[in-house]
Scaffold this active site. Structure first.
Site, PDB file in Angstrom:
ATOM      1  N   ALA A 114     -94.604  -1.200  64.805  1.00 51.59           N
ATOM      2  CA  ALA A 114     -95.884  -1.342  64.099  1.00 51.59           C
ATOM      3  C   ALA A 114     -97.143  -0.975  64.876  1.00 51.59           C
ATOM      4  O   ALA A 114     -98.166  -0.678  64.258  1.00 51.59           O
ATOM      5  CB  ALA A 114     -96.015  -2.763  63.577  1.00 51.59           C
ATOM      6  N   ALA A 115     -97.130  -1.029  66.207  1.00 51.25           N
ATOM      7  CA  ALA A 115     -98.385  -0.845  66.941  1.00 51.25           C
ATOM      8  C   ALA A 115     -98.835   0.618  66.939  1.00 51.25           C
ATOM      9  O   ALA A 115     -97.988   1.506  66.958  1.00 51.25           O
ATOM     10  CB  ALA A 115     -98.229  -1.319  68.377  1.00 51.25           C
ATOM     11  N   PRO A 116    -100.132   0.890  66.893  1.00 52.02           N
ATOM     12  CA  PRO A 116    -101.227  -0.080  66.952  1.00 52.02           C
ATOM     13  C   PRO A 116    -101.462  -0.861  65.655  1.00 52.02           C
ATOM     14  O   PRO A 116    -102.172  -1.861  65.675  1.00 52.02           O
ATOM     15  CB  PRO A 116    -102.446   0.795  67.286  1.00 52.02           C
ATOM     16  CG  PRO A 116    -102.077   2.162  66.829  1.00 52.02           C
ATOM     17  CD  PRO A 116    -100.601   2.282  66.978  1.00 52.02           C
ATOM     18  N   GLY A 117    -100.922  -0.432  64.533  1.00 55.56           N
ATOM     19  CA  GLY A 117    -101.024  -1.315  63.363  1.00 55.56           C
ATOM     20  C   GLY A 117    -101.527  -0.657  62.092  1.00 55.56           C
ATOM     21  O   GLY A 117    -101.655  -1.316  61.060  1.00 55.56           O
ATOM     22  N   LYS A 119    -100.266   1.353  59.844  1.00 56.25           N
ATOM     23  CA  LYS A 119     -99.442   1.298  58.624  1.00 56.25           C
ATOM     24  C   LYS A 119     -99.227  -0.148  58.180  1.00 56.25           C
ATOM     25  O   LYS A 119     -99.042  -0.399  56.992  1.00 56.25           O
ATOM     26  CB  LYS A 119     -98.138   2.065  58.830  1.00 56.25           C
ATOM     27  CG  LYS A 119     -98.428   3.553  59.012  1.00 56.25           C
ATOM     28  CD  LYS A 119     -97.230   4.420  58.957  1.00 56.25           C
ATOM     29  CE  LYS A 119     -97.583   5.862  59.290  1.00 56.25           C
ATOM     30  NZ  LYS A 119     -98.013   6.058  60.716  1.00 56.25           N
ATOM     31  N   GLU A 137     -93.663  -5.178  67.055  1.00 55.53           N
ATOM     32  CA  GLU A 137     -93.852  -4.159  68.090  1.00 55.53           C
ATOM     33  C   GLU A 137     -93.188  -4.654  69.364  1.00 55.53           C
ATOM     34  O   GLU A 137     -93.562  -5.692  69.907  1.00 55.53           O
ATOM     35  CB  GLU A 137     -95.347  -3.887  68.315  1.00 55.53           C
ATOM     36  CG  GLU A 137     -95.650  -3.010  69.512  1.00 55.53           C
ATOM     37  CD  GLU A 137     -94.926  -1.658  69.504  1.00 55.53           C
ATOM     38  OE1 GLU A 137     -94.937  -0.971  68.483  1.00 55.53           O
ATOM     39  OE2 GLU A 137     -94.321  -1.311  70.553  1.00 55.53           O
ATOM     40  N   ARG A 142     -98.685  -3.015  73.690  1.00 49.86           N
ATOM     41  CA  ARG A 142     -99.021  -2.505  72.361  1.00 49.86           C
ATOM     42  C   ARG A 142     -99.002  -3.640  71.339  1.00 49.86           C
ATOM     43  O   ARG A 142     -99.738  -3.620  70.356  1.00 49.86           O
ATOM     44  CB  ARG A 142     -98.056  -1.381  71.964  1.00 49.86           C
ATOM     45  CG  ARG A 142     -98.270  -0.121  72.804  1.00 49.86           C
ATOM     46  CD  ARG A 142     -97.265   0.954  72.479  1.00 49.86           C
ATOM     47  NE  ARG A 142     -97.355   1.483  71.145  1.00 49.86           N
ATOM     48  CZ  ARG A 142     -98.145   2.487  70.764  1.00 49.86           C
ATOM     49  NH1 ARG A 142     -98.916   3.078  71.646  1.00 49.86           N
ATOM     50  NH2 ARG A 142     -98.167   2.904  69.504  1.00 49.86           N
ATOM     51  N   ASP A 181     -91.545   3.528  61.333  1.00 41.93           N
ATOM     52  CA  ASP A 181     -92.438   4.604  61.758  1.00 41.93           C
ATOM     53  C   ASP A 181     -92.044   4.860  63.219  1.00 41.93           C
ATOM     54  O   ASP A 181     -92.624   4.294  64.138  1.00 41.93           O
ATOM     55  CB  ASP A 181     -93.892   4.148  61.614  1.00 41.93           C
ATOM     56  CG  ASP A 181     -94.878   5.268  61.859  1.00 41.93           C
ATOM     57  OD1 ASP A 181     -94.527   6.427  61.611  1.00 41.93           O
ATOM     58  OD2 ASP A 181     -96.009   4.976  62.308  1.00 41.93           O
ATOM     59  N   CYS A 234     -94.198  11.241  63.561  1.00 41.56           N
ATOM     60  CA  CYS A 234     -95.310  12.181  63.680  1.00 41.56           C
ATOM     61  C   CYS A 234     -94.819  13.433  64.403  1.00 41.56           C
ATOM     62  O   CYS A 234     -95.520  13.989  65.245  1.00 41.56           O
ATOM     63  CB  CYS A 234     -96.516  11.542  64.350  1.00 41.56           C
ATOM     64  SG  CYS A 234     -96.172  10.862  65.959  1.00 41.56           S
TER      65      CYS A 234
HETATM   66  N1  SAM Z   1     -96.640   2.416  62.900  1.00 43.16           N
HETATM   67  C1  SAM Z   1     -97.670   2.539  63.904  1.00 43.16           C
HETATM   68  C2  SAM Z   1     -99.006   2.750  63.231  1.00 43.16           C
HETATM   69  O1  SAM Z   1     -99.070   3.219  62.100  1.00 43.16           O
HETATM   70  O2  SAM Z   1    -100.027   2.395  63.837  1.00 43.16           O
HETATM   71  C3  SAM Z   1     -97.319   3.622  64.913  1.00 43.16           C
HETATM   72  C4  SAM Z   1     -95.969   3.417  65.533  1.00 43.16           C
HETATM   73  S1  SAM Z   1     -95.560   4.512  66.840  1.00 43.16           S
HETATM   74  C5  SAM Z   1     -95.259   5.976  66.009  1.00 43.16           C
HETATM   75  C6  SAM Z   1     -93.959   3.975  67.282  1.00 43.16           C
HETATM   76  C7  SAM Z   1     -93.869   2.620  67.939  1.00 43.16           C
HETATM   77  O3  SAM Z   1     -92.490   2.332  68.210  1.00 43.16           O
HETATM   78  C8  SAM Z   1     -94.594   2.515  69.261  1.00 43.16           C
HETATM   79  O4  SAM Z   1     -95.564   1.498  69.198  1.00 43.16           O
HETATM   80  C9  SAM Z   1     -93.506   2.166  70.283  1.00 43.16           C
HETATM   81  O5  SAM Z   1     -93.911   1.224  71.259  1.00 43.16           O
HETATM   82  C10 SAM Z   1     -92.417   1.582  69.418  1.00 43.16           C
HETATM   83  N2  SAM Z   1     -91.062   1.767  70.021  1.00 43.16           N
HETATM   84  C11 SAM Z   1     -90.717   2.510  71.091  1.00 43.16           C
HETATM   85  N3  SAM Z   1     -89.394   2.412  71.328  1.00 43.16           N
HETATM   86  C12 SAM Z   1     -88.891   1.597  70.397  1.00 43.16           C
HETATM   87  C13 SAM Z   1     -87.587   1.109  70.113  1.00 43.16           C
HETATM   88  N4  SAM Z   1     -86.537   1.470  70.841  1.00 43.16           N
HETATM   89  N5  SAM Z   1     -87.453   0.259  69.080  1.00 43.16           N
HETATM   90  C14 SAM Z   1     -88.508  -0.091  68.318  1.00 43.16           C
HETATM   91  N6  SAM Z   1     -89.758   0.364  68.526  1.00 43.16           N
HETATM   92  C15 SAM Z   1     -89.952   1.189  69.555  1.00 43.16           C
END
Ligand code: SAM
Length: 449
Positions: A114-117, A119, A137, A142, A181, A234
């Site tokens: 979810a981070a930074p948040g 969505k 997250e 984050r 995401d 993305c």
């Molecule tokens: N959904 C967020 C938004 O809209 O602001 C953006 C999310 S970003 C694309 C992906 C997130 O997945 C990151 O914050 C990252 O720390 C987290 N992440 C990294 N590895 C992960 C894992 N193995 N399992 C779950 N989350 C993970």
């Protein structure tokens, strides 16, 4: 293709882009990736403001605006009041998807990465105080940014966790909707995030695809039969997008849930497996924002925790210190209070999670702190937009307040607790003692410029 373009990006990346989308779109995308990013915001429907109405609307987001320039957001008090979120326009497509799909609002939703948040704020707006969102997250740093965004957004039907995805099955609940995401190779972000470009390699794409598959496999058993899985990244390659969806379909657990996005077709590119459309791309050059892939699936098979709904119990909790809401009669009576480190958090629709042993970092928003016999109102109550009256500050005074400096008050301001606000939007608490006040803006949020 112009050499000035091809020299800027890894050749393997360009080749996949061409094979995937064809020469013309690949060239358009690379040109746009060499240009500057757009700036867009999405206004919080809980705290509507007018200031951006002259900017270009975003067709797929009712509250989205594309800005002409990048303002100095941190010097805008409304930014700190959670009146809007600076969000890439591509991400806002989630709003349209939800409005078209219309998943039951009275459900338990998970935003797994979810981070930074951004969505999570879209999901919360869709839920509109119904149901419950777990916003997760795994990364600690984050996660604290996520909590800040959730706090400012002001909704109470949300909990924040920091769990690896494999842990969700042990929570003994089943979700009605899961958004993944996923962490990805970030090709769609190359112009915004130069680091993503320097980090890119074919190996990175392969490693991301492995992580994405693991995340999806670990979460699949926690989604209810008939539940919705939204998968997005993305990035723009098939390994991390189409092939992930293909594996989900081949597992026998999922089918594609088609969503009619024809109103926006000039901004979108269909993602296909063979002849079948399995999702959409928003690409730089074709759309206004950064690159995004998004796909919606429906779960065909039951969750391991399918009977979770029948286990849900209606809550009959009383606040631990009964009667203290009388201090602020506007506060809804249907909230449950949850204690963490001497702070009481007000939660809405707590029955979704009450009987579960979830290691929550935050549930609802911080409302009160008990100090001996005294009750101190906390920042979550200010952010929840409960219609509590506030003292209006001008912009300069608002920024002073946000910096935790002394502010000037209107003459004869009554003693005691008061909310201060800018153009009717609450910024936080002060306590007035004679003609001066103590500033209760949280130190960790203090404006430093
Ligand atoms: N959904 C967020 C938004 O809209 O602001 C953006 C999310 S970003 C694309 C992906 C997130 O997945 C990151 O914050 C990252 O720390 C987290 N992440 C990294 N590895 C992960 C894992 N193995 N399992 C779950 N989350 C993970």
């Amino acid at each position: 293709m112009e050499q000035s373009l091809t020299s800027k990006f890894p050749i393997e990346f360009i080749k996949e882009l061409q094979n995937h989308f064809g020469e013309k779109i690949a060239e358009k995308t690379l040109k746009a990736l060499s240009d500057t990013s757009s700036v867009s915001i999405r206004i919080n429907p809980l705290k509507p403001i007018e200031g951006f109405s002259t900017d270009t609307p975003i067709p797929w987001s009712k509250n989205g605006h594309l800005l002409k320039d990048r303002p100095f957001f941190s010097l805008d008090p409304h930014f700190h009041a959670g009146c809007y979120y600076v969000q890439d326009s591509s991400s806002m497509i989630l709003e349209t998807l939800l409005n078209k799909l219309k998943p039951e609002r009275d459900g338990l939703y998970l935003d797994a990465c979810a981070a930074p948040g951004g969505k999570s704020t879209v999901l919360l707006d869709y839920l509109n105080n119904e149901g419950f969102l777990l916003s997760n997250e795994v990364d600690g740093k984050r996660n604290s940014i996520l909590r800040e965004i959730i706090l400012k957004w002001g909704r109470l039907n949300v909990g924040v966790t920091s769990l690896p995805t494999r842990k969700f099955i042990d929570l003994n609940c089943a979700f009605d909707l899961i958004l993944v995401d996923a962490p990805c190779s970030g090709e769609g972000m190359f112009r915004k995030d130069k680091f993503a470009l320097t980090q890119w390699s074919e190996k990175l794409v392969q490693n991301c695809a492995i992580t994405q598959k693991t995340i999806l496999n670990e979460l699949t058993p926690t989604l209810k039969q008939g539940g919705i899985l939204i998968y997005s990244t993305c990035t723009m390659n098939r390994e991390e997008n189409e092939y992930q969806i293909q594996k989900l379909i081949e597992s026998g657990d999922f089918e594609i849930k088609e969503v009619d996005l024809s109103d926006y077709q000039e901004h979108l590119i269909e993602a296909k497996i063979g002849e079948k459309t399995i999702g959409h791309y928003l690409l730089p050059g074709t759309s206004t924002g950064e690159g995004l892939f998004i796909s919606v699936l429906r779960k065909k098979t039951p969750s391991e925790n399918e009977d979770y709904s029948t286990k849900r119990i209606q809550t009959s909790f009383n606040p631990p210190n009964e009667g203290f809401e009388n201090l602020y009669p506007q506060i809804p009576k249907d909230l449950v209070y949850w204690e963490l480190k001497e702070e009481l958090f007000a939660v809405k629709n707590h029955s979704f999670i009450e009987h579960l042993a979830i290691p929550l970092k935050m549930a609802g928003l911080p409302f009160y702190q008990m100090k001996g016999k005294n009750v101190i109102p906390l920042h979550g109550m200010a952010m929840a937009n409960l219609g509590l009256t506030s003292i209006e500050l001008d912009k300069e005074n608002s920024l002073q307040y946000l910096r935790k400096e002394t502010i000037s008050l209107p003459q004869n301001s009554p003693k005691g607790w008061a909310l201060v606000g800018f153009q009717n939007k609450s910024l936080g608490w002060i306590k007035i003692i004679d003609q001066r006040s103590n500033n209760y803006y949280p130190s960790w949020l203090r404006l430093r410029n």
